[in-house]
Design an enzyme around this catalytic site. Structure first.
Site, mmCIF file in Angstrom:
data_model
loop_
_atom_site.group_PDB
_atom_site.id
_atom_site.type_symbol
_atom_site.label_atom_id
_atom_site.label_comp_id
_atom_site.label_asym_id
_atom_site.label_seq_id
_atom_site.Cartn_x
_atom_site.Cartn_y
_atom_site.Cartn_z
ATOM 1 N N SER A 113 0.973 -1.041 -0.172
ATOM 2 C CA SER A 113 0.146 -0.447 0.437
ATOM 3 C C SER A 113 0.941 1.579 -0.205
ATOM 4 O O SER A 113 1.759 1.952 -0.872
ATOM 5 C CB SER A 113 -0.803 0.291 1.287
ATOM 6 O OG SER A 113 -1.901 1.662 0.962
ATOM 7 N N HIS A 114 0.498 1.682 1.429
ATOM 8 C CA HIS A 114 1.428 3.620 1.074
ATOM 9 C C HIS A 114 2.882 3.459 1.619
ATOM 10 O O HIS A 114 3.074 4.525 1.832
ATOM 11 C CB HIS A 114 0.605 4.814 2.231
ATOM 12 C CG HIS A 114 0.090 3.656 3.591
ATOM 13 N ND1 HIS A 114 -0.241 3.088 4.346
ATOM 14 C CD2 HIS A 114 1.100 3.980 4.484
ATOM 15 C CE1 HIS A 114 -0.030 2.075 5.057
ATOM 16 N NE2 HIS A 114 0.716 3.005 5.054
ATOM 17 N N ASP A 278 -2.813 5.961 -3.190
ATOM 18 C CA ASP A 278 -1.700 5.346 -2.208
ATOM 19 C C ASP A 278 -1.367 4.427 -3.575
ATOM 20 O O ASP A 278 -1.534 5.005 -4.812
ATOM 21 C CB ASP A 278 -1.819 5.340 -1.270
ATOM 22 C CG ASP A 278 -2.691 4.141 -1.475
ATOM 23 O OD1 ASP A 278 -3.409 3.922 -1.878
ATOM 24 O OD2 ASP A 278 -2.784 3.172 -0.618
ATOM 25 N N ASP A 280 -1.262 1.393 -3.781
ATOM 26 C CA ASP A 280 -2.119 0.486 -4.299
ATOM 27 C C ASP A 280 -3.773 1.304 -5.214
ATOM 28 O O ASP A 280 -4.115 0.013 -5.033
ATOM 29 C CB ASP A 280 -2.295 -0.891 -3.403
ATOM 30 C CG ASP A 280 -3.028 -0.131 -2.079
ATOM 31 O OD1 ASP A 280 -2.836 0.680 -2.331
ATOM 32 O OD2 ASP A 280 -3.656 -1.555 -0.932
ATOM 33 N N ASP A 282 -6.207 2.798 -2.964
ATOM 34 C CA ASP A 282 -6.909 2.524 -2.616
ATOM 35 C C ASP A 282 -7.392 3.962 -1.534
ATOM 36 O O ASP A 282 -8.321 4.336 -1.326
ATOM 37 C CB ASP A 282 -7.547 1.107 -1.387
ATOM 38 C CG ASP A 282 -6.176 1.257 -0.436
ATOM 39 O OD1 ASP A 282 -5.170 1.672 -0.406
ATOM 40 O OD2 ASP A 282 -6.175 0.099 0.356
ATOM 41 N N ARG A 283 -6.382 4.408 -1.208
ATOM 42 C CA ARG A 283 -6.600 5.656 -0.629
ATOM 43 C C ARG A 283 -6.734 6.760 -1.640
ATOM 44 O O ARG A 283 -6.658 6.632 -2.329
ATOM 45 C CB ARG A 283 -5.273 6.168 -0.026
ATOM 46 C CG ARG A 283 -4.759 4.866 1.415
ATOM 47 C CD ARG A 283 -3.957 5.449 2.325
ATOM 48 N NE ARG A 283 -3.676 4.528 2.960
ATOM 49 C CZ ARG A 283 -3.077 4.596 4.507
ATOM 50 N NH1 ARG A 283 -2.539 5.877 4.821
ATOM 51 N NH2 ARG A 283 -2.666 3.723 4.886
ATOM 52 N N LYS A 377 -11.723 0.451 0.507
ATOM 53 C CA LYS A 377 -11.789 1.804 0.246
ATOM 54 C C LYS A 377 -11.138 2.021 -1.256
ATOM 55 O O LYS A 377 -10.358 1.207 -1.571
ATOM 56 C CB LYS A 377 -10.629 2.094 1.057
ATOM 57 C CG LYS A 377 -9.101 2.087 1.523
ATOM 58 C CD LYS A 377 -8.880 2.869 2.345
ATOM 59 C CE LYS A 377 -7.333 2.177 2.757
ATOM 60 N NZ LYS A 377 -6.984 0.941 3.628
HETATM 61 C C1 VG1 Z 1 -2.997 1.856 8.324
HETATM 62 C C2 VG1 Z 1 -4.700 2.897 8.714
HETATM 63 C C3 VG1 Z 1 -6.012 2.309 8.320
HETATM 64 C C4 VG1 Z 1 -5.846 1.450 7.082
HETATM 65 C C5 VG1 Z 1 -4.931 0.641 6.833
HETATM 66 C C6 VG1 Z 1 -3.949 0.023 5.641
HETATM 67 O O1 VG1 Z 1 -3.236 1.286 10.021
HETATM 68 O O2 VG1 Z 1 -4.617 3.451 9.987
HETATM 69 O O3 VG1 Z 1 -7.203 3.187 8.940
HETATM 70 O O4 VG1 Z 1 -6.635 0.866 7.256
HETATM 71 O O5 VG1 Z 1 -3.091 1.447 6.736
HETATM 72 O O6 VG1 Z 1 -4.380 1.291 4.121
HETATM 73 P P1 VG1 Z 1 -2.334 1.156 10.283
HETATM 74 O O7 VG1 Z 1 -2.503 -0.187 11.356
HETATM 75 O O8 VG1 Z 1 -0.643 1.475 10.316
HETATM 76 O O9 VG1 Z 1 -2.559 2.005 11.421
HETATM 77 V V1 VG1 Z 1 -3.723 0.861 3.308
HETATM 78 O O10 VG1 Z 1 -3.581 1.945 1.530
HETATM 79 O O11 VG1 Z 1 -2.027 0.650 3.678
HETATM 80 O O12 VG1 Z 1 -4.336 -0.681 2.576
HETATM 81 CO CO CO Z 2 -3.877 1.700 0.078
#
Ligand code: VG1
Ligand code: CO
Length: 544
Positions: A113-114, A278, A280, A282-283, A377
């Site tokens: 992801s990010h 982001d 992948d 989804d953000r 998302k």
């Molecule tokens: C973070 C965010 C959470 C989100 C998750 C995955 O998790 O706070 O709200 O669902 O990333 O997003 P954490 O446990 O680091 O707070 V993504 O776009 O990384 O799939």
């Molecule tokens: Co993501």
């Protein structure tokens, strides 16, 4: 057919976090590491023989290699078919869309992801079920338990498949279909939104927008939808080519990591609308000219304006937000007389509510918003939702948000992240807070009195499963909140997230800078948890 059964020994660290298993690429590259996890996923599932699996990823380093391994293991384990996005690419929401559209057994998404990408950065893998959503906690826990006892995995010995040519090919008895990663998703977006009105706005000549794909997966999706189908000017999408290392950038669409876009959006000749997504896809981050829309506000505004969008014109069944997300959407739900659910952090907790038809929209403070159109998302969906609202209301972004505040009040909000701190320190901080919940309840700090303090625990209203230890909540008598939790997506040390919120109705204070309006609460968040003592940090590293 040459199926090999390989002996292996367990790795002890394959417990999925908030969103799948995330580790350094080097960890995944260890012999048998990825294979053990993939076999544990298959071992946790029942009834997949002859069924179809969707596989794709965000294009980061190791994406292609991992996909080849998964295809060979899927064939050896008896899947009937694998659908993959050309080039091994699929954004997370597109993977969800494809699982649902073709009614497949499930899917594997390769993404961190990010988190940054590249040989020294991060990789990740997660399993999504037949509803298109992240596997529920009982499945991720079963995968983890199986990974602790694994002693063999199955893999087909064969040459690599061709990832670049559309169409069907055979891998032993299994068929592999390479599809265009964008088309199905773009078609779905066209069904949900009023593309005619949006096209009119975007081609009127008086409206300019900029979309930052951050060298990540959304580039091809945004180019197809915004530039080709909606007719925005060429160049609207910047950093549109997915790169294995995201060009060295951190593909996290926030004020700190999408600095260029934020700079572009300031000044008189800035575009009217700016957005980013982001790694992948989804953000989303939403910007107006000289204006940043807090994700929690964005969710509330989408809910309040949903009937302007064709897909939601009949209204919403209900809404949900993760616990640390601001209470802005709660007020909209109240005025619409619909239910509002509060879930733990992570999209997997929205799945049951969406499947049961209890909610239509949901979101998280972490730049994540979505609806029942998929079970993830969805970054670009949120951008299109905003464009649809702008096309109908014909007002600037800032005006839409300030109108919303004057109607519902504002939940002034900020998140302070202390990144890469010592795991021992962060765990001690959380333990000490946990121990003092009773003692803190009723305590006053100047103008702030704690009404209630607990370690958030959630019981799913559909399957009655309970998830505990989901974050420490301090609820104040005046509606303010401070929430502490540790990140479950990081790959180095610990990250402490502190979420701070204060409802505001005074018209004179609505537009103040949140860091100033919240300064007392921010100080309090540091002293109550003794952040400096436990982490050695005076200030947060990232403030959103
Ligand atoms: C973070 C965010 C959470 C989100 C998750 C995955 O998790 O706070 O709200 O669902 O990333 O997003 P954490 O446990 O680091 O707070 V993504 O776009 O990384 O799939
Ligand atoms: Co993501």
């Amino acid at each position: 057919m040459n199926i090999k059964t390989i002996n292996t020994t367990p790795f002890k660290d394959q417990r999925p976090g908030t969103s799948g298993l995330r580790k350094k690429v080097k960890v995944f590259q260890q012999e048998h590491y990825l294979e053990n996890f993939v076999q544990s996923i298959f071992n946790a599932l029942e009834g997949y023989k002859g069924q179809t699996l969707v596989v794709g990823g965000d294009g980061r380093f190791y994406n292609r290699e991992a996909l080849q391994i998964i295809v060979k293991m899927a064939a050896a384990n008896g899947f009937g078919k694998v659908i993959i996005g050309r080039g091994a690419l699929l954004s997370t929401p597109a993977a969800s869309c494809i699982i649902r559209k073709y009614k497949t057994f499930g899917g594997i998404i390769l993404s961190a992801s990010h988190n940054p990408g590249g040989p020294d950065a991060d990789f990740g893998i997660k399993y999504n079920a037949a509803n298109g959503g992240p596997a529920a906690e009982n499945i991720t826990e079963a995968i983890y338990k199986l990974s602790l006892n694994i002693n063999e995995y199955h893999i087909l010995e064969t040459t690599d498949i061709d990832l670049n040519t559309l169409g069907e090919q055979k891998v032993a008895d299994m068929s592999v279909e390479v599809i265009d990663p964008v088309t199905d998703y773009a078609d779905l977006m066209e069904q949900l939104f009023d593309f005619r009105a949006m096209k009119e706005l975007l081609t009127s000549g008086s409206f300019k927008m900029s979309f930052d794909a951050m060298n990540a997966i959304t580039g091809p999706y945004a180019t197809e939808i915004l530039e080709k189908r909606l007719g925005t000017a060429a160049g609207t999408v910047t950093r549109g080519k997915p790169l294995e290392d995201f060009g060295g950038a951190h593909p996290d669409p926030n004020l700190a990591h999408a600095k260029e876009l934020v700079a572009l959006m300031s000044g008189d000749d800035a575009p009217d609308f700016g957005a980013a997504s982001d790694g992948d896809g989804d953000r989303n981050m939403i910007l107006g000219r000289d204006f940043y829309v807090t994700p929690s506000d964005s969710l509330a505004i989408l809910a309040a304006n949903a009937t302007l969008v064709p897909a939601y014109s009949k209204g919403l069944a209900g809404v949900a937000r993760s616990m640390p997300t601001s209470q802005a959407v709660d007020r909209v739900a109240e005025s619409l007389n619909i239910d509002c659910y509060e879930t733990p952090t992570g999209w997997k907790f929205f799945g049951n509510l969406l499947d049961a038809g209890k909610i239509t929209l949901c979101g998280e403070e972490s730049f994540g918003t979505g609806s029942d159109h998929v079970r993830e998302k969805d970054g670009l969906w949120a951008v299109l939702f905003w464009l649809n609202i702008l096309a109908v209301r014909k007002q600037p972004v800032a005006e839409i948000v300030t109108d919303h505040w004057s109607k519902f009040g504002r939940d002034v909000y900020t998140r302070h992240d202390y990144e890469g701190v010592s795991t021992v320190g962060a765990n001690t901080l959380m333990q000490e807070l946990r121990k003092s919940t009773d003692e803190l309840t009723g305590k006053s700090f100047n103008d702030y009195t704690i009404r209630h303090c607990d370690d958030f625990s959630y019981t799913d209203s559909v399957d009655n499963s309970t998830s505990s230890h989901q974050g420490l909540r301090l609820l104040f008598t005046n509606g303010a909140r401070i929430v502490y939790r540790l990140s479950g997506t990081g790959t180095e040390g610990a990250t402490l997230r502190v979420y701070i919120e204060q409802p505001e109705k005074d018209p004179a204070k609505l537009e103040a800078d949140p860091q100033e309006s919240l300064s007392d609460l921010i100080k309090l968040s540091k002293s109550i948890a003794q952040i400096e003592k436990h982490t050695g940090r005076k200030q947060a590293d990232v403030i959103t």
